[in-house]
Write a protein that holds these residues in place. Sequence first.
Motif, PDB file in Angstrom:
ATOM      1  N   GLU A 168       0.847  -1.206   0.000  1.00 22.11           N
ATOM      2  CA  GLU A 168       0.000   0.000   0.000  1.00 22.11           C
ATOM      3  C   GLU A 168       0.880   1.252   0.000  1.00 22.11           C
ATOM      4  O   GLU A 168       0.585   2.234  -0.695  1.00 22.11           O
ATOM      5  CB  GLU A 168      -0.904  -0.020   1.247  1.00 22.11           C
ATOM      6  CG  GLU A 168      -2.025   0.996   1.239  1.00 22.11           C
ATOM      7  CD  GLU A 168      -3.081   0.758   0.172  1.00 22.11           C
ATOM      8  OE1 GLU A 168      -3.257  -0.398  -0.246  1.00 22.11           O
ATOM      9  OE2 GLU A 168      -3.708   1.741  -0.258  1.00 22.11           O
ATOM     10  N   ALA A 169       1.960   1.211   0.761  1.00 25.09           N
ATOM     11  CA  ALA A 169       2.873   2.360   0.815  1.00 25.09           C
ATOM     12  C   ALA A 169       3.486   2.618  -0.554  1.00 25.09           C
ATOM     13  O   ALA A 169       3.566   3.763  -1.013  1.00 25.09           O
ATOM     14  CB  ALA A 169       3.963   2.112   1.856  1.00 25.09           C
ATOM     15  N   ARG A 170       3.906   1.550  -1.219  1.00 30.15           N
ATOM     16  CA  ARG A 170       4.484   1.702  -2.574  1.00 30.15           C
ATOM     17  C   ARG A 170       3.465   2.334  -3.513  1.00 30.15           C
ATOM     18  O   ARG A 170       3.779   3.242  -4.280  1.00 30.15           O
ATOM     19  CB  ARG A 170       4.885   0.330  -3.138  1.00 30.15           C
ATOM     20  CG  ARG A 170       6.047  -0.308  -2.433  1.00 30.15           C
ATOM     21  CD  ARG A 170       7.367   0.073  -2.997  1.00 30.15           C
ATOM     22  NE  ARG A 170       7.528  -0.337  -4.389  1.00 30.15           N
ATOM     23  CZ  ARG A 170       8.541   0.068  -5.159  1.00 30.15           C
ATOM     24  NH1 ARG A 170       9.436   0.892  -4.682  1.00 30.15           N
ATOM     25  NH2 ARG A 170       8.656  -0.352  -6.397  1.00 30.15           N
ATOM     26  N   LYS A 171       2.245   1.820  -3.443  1.00 34.69           N
ATOM     27  CA  LYS A 171       1.188   2.303  -4.342  1.00 34.69           C
ATOM     28  C   LYS A 171       0.920   3.788  -4.112  1.00 34.69           C
ATOM     29  O   LYS A 171       0.762   4.553  -5.053  1.00 34.69           O
ATOM     30  CB  LYS A 171      -0.089   1.486  -4.061  1.00 34.69           C
ATOM     31  CG  LYS A 171      -1.205   1.709  -5.054  1.00 34.69           C
ATOM     32  CD  LYS A 171      -2.353   0.758  -4.784  1.00 34.69           C
ATOM     33  CE  LYS A 171      -3.426   1.459  -3.967  1.00 34.69           C
ATOM     34  NZ  LYS A 171      -4.499   0.564  -3.547  1.00 34.69           N
ATOM     35  N   ARG A 172       0.907   4.180  -2.861  1.00 38.56           N
ATOM     36  CA  ARG A 172       0.542   5.553  -2.538  1.00 38.56           C
ATOM     37  C   ARG A 172       1.720   6.527  -2.636  1.00 38.56           C
ATOM     38  O   ARG A 172       1.511   7.726  -2.821  1.00 38.56           O
ATOM     39  CB  ARG A 172      -0.077   5.615  -1.130  1.00 38.56           C
ATOM     40  CG  ARG A 172      -1.379   4.902  -1.110  1.00 38.56           C
ATOM     41  CD  ARG A 172      -2.117   4.922   0.181  1.00 38.56           C
ATOM     42  NE  ARG A 172      -3.438   4.417  -0.100  1.00 38.56           N
ATOM     43  CZ  ARG A 172      -4.454   5.169  -0.508  1.00 38.56           C
ATOM     44  NH1 ARG A 172      -4.308   6.469  -0.624  1.00 38.56           N
ATOM     45  NH2 ARG A 172      -5.614   4.629  -0.797  1.00 38.56           N
ATOM     46  N   LEU A 173       2.937   6.013  -2.489  1.00 34.90           N
ATOM     47  CA  LEU A 173       4.105   6.902  -2.624  1.00 34.90           C
ATOM     48  C   LEU A 173       4.439   7.159  -4.098  1.00 34.90           C
ATOM     49  O   LEU A 173       4.960   8.224  -4.451  1.00 34.90           O
ATOM     50  CB  LEU A 173       5.323   6.290  -1.941  1.00 34.90           C
ATOM     51  CG  LEU A 173       5.440   6.437  -0.429  1.00 34.90           C
ATOM     52  CD1 LEU A 173       6.622   5.621   0.102  1.00 34.90           C
ATOM     53  CD2 LEU A 173       5.595   7.896  -0.011  1.00 34.90           C
TER      54      LEU A 173
END
Lengths: 283, 302
Positions: B198-203
């Motif tokens: 999720e962090a990768r997707k949102r960053l």
Amino acid sequence: MNWREYQAKQRVAEIGDRFISYVDEGSGDPVILLHGMPTWGFLWHPLFSSLSKSHRVLIPDLIGYGYSDKRDGFDRSIAKQAEAIHVWMEKIGMERATFVGHDIGGGVALRLATLFPGRVDRLCLMNSVCYDSWPVEAILQLGHPETRRRLSARTAILLMKQGLKMGFTSSPSNDLLDGLLIPYATETGKLSLIRDAVAVDTNQTMEIVPLLQRITVPTLILWGEDDRLQPVDYGERLAWDIPGARLIRIEQACHFVMIDQPGEVERDLIAFLGGAKVERLAA
Amino acid sequence: MAIFNKTKPIPEQESAGETERIYHEIRQTLRSTGVPQLFCSWAGYGKFLPLVWSALRPNAETRLYEEASDRLRAEGARLIKPMEKPDVSAHVRLGESQTYHLRASLDLYHYLYPKLLVLTSAVQRALAGERIGKEENRELERIERGAPAGMIAMELAPEEPQDPRLRALFEEIKKTSKLPSVVMEIRTLALWPDYLFEARKRLMPIIVGPEYKQAEERLKQTARKEAGNLPYPVSIPREKVKGVVSDVGEITTLTSDFERAYARCILNIALLQCDWRDPDALASSPFPAPSRRQVVAAGGMA
């Protein structure tokens, strides 16, 4: 319940520079379940649902174990674990509780019952370390400083998985074994477990032997008969030395008695927690 | 130039002899619960680690170096202020203990990465033949050794995880970063795979924006300036490097790749921490360093 679902239930309490992860569910008289080595609070998941229907169930990961503090740089002996549990209880505002301890968790519970008797309402020991029943050979080897260099985390987990199987009469699933060992699957986890193994110390159970006769709380000893790591003879010694304690031998159960015979353990434990006279349980 | 796989980094648990001794010094001096990957990568080049560490060590234990890193951290916190925030934790279900571990791990890297960027920049400039650091003659204040009391253990998912999703992600990251191993905070976040993905997707949308690129460049420049002002010289003569590694260019490229990676890491960690903290609060060090106590007992020394 898989290990991730169980982990998601864990809360945290800071005790000084350390922290303890623990599950706290249900309401009623408090029961604290203490795991042994090389497991963590997840060990108790087969008993967790039924116990929490009638009791407040608290399951801390001992410091240096599971998802409690795993830094390299503190004493993980059962003496320190008992002190940490004492401070943790203060932190969460709990005065007394029933203690259920397995393996070294049983050693911690014994130290609490003898050295912090005000904390203990009732005591249940399951295939517990005591007297000079420990450390077992595999843990001595694990605790050798060179193990850190010789074994990668992956290899260590594979070996521990093989070793763990010897603690069951049943056939534990791979998922269960993986779940029991998961906190130690990283290099940090492996090192923490090695430091845990370094901290095993027979003297810390031998020094409380004279105090066992002073335990006054109701005590139940549940022991898997087929355990070769902690033979049932030690359970008999405990039943002899702790006034009023009663031993129940569980057939077709090994070291991990709560997993080998979950129904029987649950029935005896719930009866004990419900205040049934220990004598009646053995009938 | 992709250099990964040329030289295998030496992880902490595989270190021995002099490397193990230096790793201990690094943990103690940088006040960390683990050895940063930068040093593990340099250790892969044999005698280069002792050479570079002896050049860095005099600065690494000073208050002035700690303050330079603090300024860099504060700048990172300032630079992310106008950026959109990833708000990852609102989209992932984590328990209290999991969140505690996650936040404590982000704190660890929030503390460590600015320190590493200053050192990486110093080495990069020194390798380019620049004169780095001053010639302080006076006794400088030093900071206490060892990891701060509240710092969590540096825990990393295996370099080759069993989870195929993670394995694929690690491979992709290694290719794009050009580093010989996946950056530490990714391996730590991989302990909570749902959070990491999720962090990768949102960053990602933030990282490709112009504000982020400018911030990354700005951080690198500031780090280079801070490195230049370190109190003691950082001398890594090219001739000496040639004496211990076969390809100086490979070391220079590796160090440059880490410099770029650390600038990004500082920004990413700050962005992720905004889920729980105000950006202004991120300007402060999560682990303020006490001064190293002077041992005044007879015959003792600092």
